[in-house]
Design an enzyme around this catalytic site. Structure first.
Site, mmCIF file in Angstrom:
data_model
loop_
_atom_site.group_PDB
_atom_site.id
_atom_site.type_symbol
_atom_site.label_atom_id
_atom_site.label_comp_id
_atom_site.label_asym_id
_atom_site.label_seq_id
_atom_site.Cartn_x
_atom_site.Cartn_y
_atom_site.Cartn_z
ATOM 1 N N GLU A 94 -11.460 4.354 4.486
ATOM 2 C CA GLU A 94 -12.446 3.231 4.742
ATOM 3 C C GLU A 94 -12.126 2.402 6.028
ATOM 4 O OE1 GLU A 94 -14.779 -0.479 4.806
ATOM 5 O OE2 GLU A 94 -12.695 -0.081 4.415
ATOM 6 N N ASP A 121 -8.389 2.881 0.027
ATOM 7 C CA ASP A 121 -7.007 2.456 0.880
ATOM 8 C C ASP A 121 -7.017 1.003 1.278
ATOM 9 O OD1 ASP A 121 -9.635 3.054 2.227
ATOM 10 O OD2 ASP A 121 -8.836 3.097 4.182
#
Length: 381
Positions: free
Chosen positions: A143, A81
């Site tokens: 994350e 991400d």
């Protein structure tokens, strides 16, 4: 050796092209499934076994690619991400890899989708069929928000690699430890009234003043008690981020809010921080019952330090010809560290992360590939 997957740059382009924004704002948050499927196809072409798992109650996925049998080995890890971006600040297309002035621009070039291009390219340049210990590639989700990908992985996986490399941008410095992060919000509720007679109300700003005085004492205590010599800023930091209260000059303030964060050094746990705050504010809580409300703002990240008893770090240092250092930012290391000793090592500068026109300086390309190949050859053959 016949290359089964696209070139390094083509892989890089394909990774950056896919939007994978993680956000606490549901309107901005995106699934990473398309990217996970792409990575799975790449690693499948290299004869890796693929295991994709959905993170419960989300549209996010982790991927573990595995090659080889036996115990130990290396786990290379990265998150799929990115943060959101401000289109008014970017001068280039965030989802198109742009090469200019010896730089590769794009959202995720350093933080950190690009790391998977390095891994794939390195694997194409060595004969992995001869390895004696397994190679694992982990691609996680979320994350940038709550690290739920890494947290779910350690709950659902049984692998025990000899060590883990997280490819966050460290400028190819070997990071062995980093600080944690915990944030709080404090609301003080008073009673409003006309300012001409303060005794008829309870001024929440005055109570917050007492709270801040106690927190500043805690700040000094943390600095003196939990010093860590390996950090450039060698003590836990406390930052008062915002304070709000009052809505009229002639009114007793009925509500005051303070937001603050603490970045603990290794050796100071999140539980200890919670206890210390409660102890420091206990007298004020007792004097003003049901008027002071403390809560965590976001998901907290513990500090991390490579286990001192693990001698393998010396072999890694010698293999990479790098000396270990520390960082003040957070990674998934505190979570992945539960299944194996973890180091952070990756191309690009952390200064480019979360910035408009994020880029990877091309000077990192050759040395990064070289380090990855060395690690595999020295620890998996």
């Amino acid at each position: 050796m016949i290359r089964k997957i696209p070139s390094f740059i083509k892989i890089y382009e394909s990774l950056i092209k896919i939007p994978t924004i993680s956000s606490l704002n549901n309107k901005l948050d995106q699934s990473n499934k398309v990217l996970i499927d792409l990575l799975s196809n790449y690693f499948s072409e290299l004869n890796f076994l693929i295991n994709i798992k959905n993170i419960p109650n989300t549209n996010k996925f982790n991927m573990l690619a595995s090659f080889g049998d036996g115990k130990g080995g290396i786990l290379f890890s990265g998150h799929t991400d990115t943060v959101d971006f401000d289109e008014h600040l970017w001068t280039k297309d965030p989802f198109k890899l742009t090469e200019k002035n010896n730089k590769l621009y794009g959202l995720g070039t350093v933080d950190m989708k690009g790391f998977f291009a390095f891994i794939l390219d390195a694997l194409c340049s060595i004969n992995i069929k001869s390895i004696k210990k397994p190679i694992y590639i982990l691609a996680t989700a979320n994350e940038e928000t709550d690290m739920s990908g890494a947290r779910y992985f350690i709950q659902s996986s049984s692998i025990k690699p000899d060590f883990i490399i997280i490819g966050e941008p460290t400028s190819l410095k070997l990071v062995k430890a980093h600080k944690g992060h915990v944030s709080y919000s404090i609301d003080v509720v008073g009673n409003t009234g006309h300012s001409s007679n303060p005794a008829n109300g309870i001024n929440s700003i005055e109570i917050m003043h007492l709270v801040i005085k106690k927190l500043l004492k805690l700040k000094i205590y943390l600095r003196e008690k939990y010093f860590h010599k390996d950090f450039s800023i060698g003590y836990p930091t406390m930052n008062f981020s915002s304070i709000n209260g009052g809505n009229a000059i002639n009114r007793i303030c009925a509500l005051c809010n303070l937001k603050f964060e603490i970045r603990p050094t290794p050796g100071l746990t999140l539980t200890q921080i919670e206890i210390l705050i409660q102890e420091m504010l206990q007298a004020i809580f007792k004097k003003w019952p049901n008027r002071i409300f403390l809560k965590n703002l976001f998901f907290s990240v513990p500090p991390y330090e490579f286990p001192k008893e693990k001698k393998i770090i010396k072999k890694i240092e010698n293999s990479c010809q790098l000396k270990p250092t520390t960082a003040n930012y957070c990674t998934e290391a505190p979570f992945l560290g539960k299944i194996g000793p973890t180091l952070i090592l990756g191309p690009g500068s952390i200064q480019q992360a979360h910035n408009a026109d994020e880029y990877l300086d091309c000077s990192f390309i050759k040395p990064t590939k070289k380090i990855i190949r060395k690690l595999i050859k020295n620890f998996c053959y």
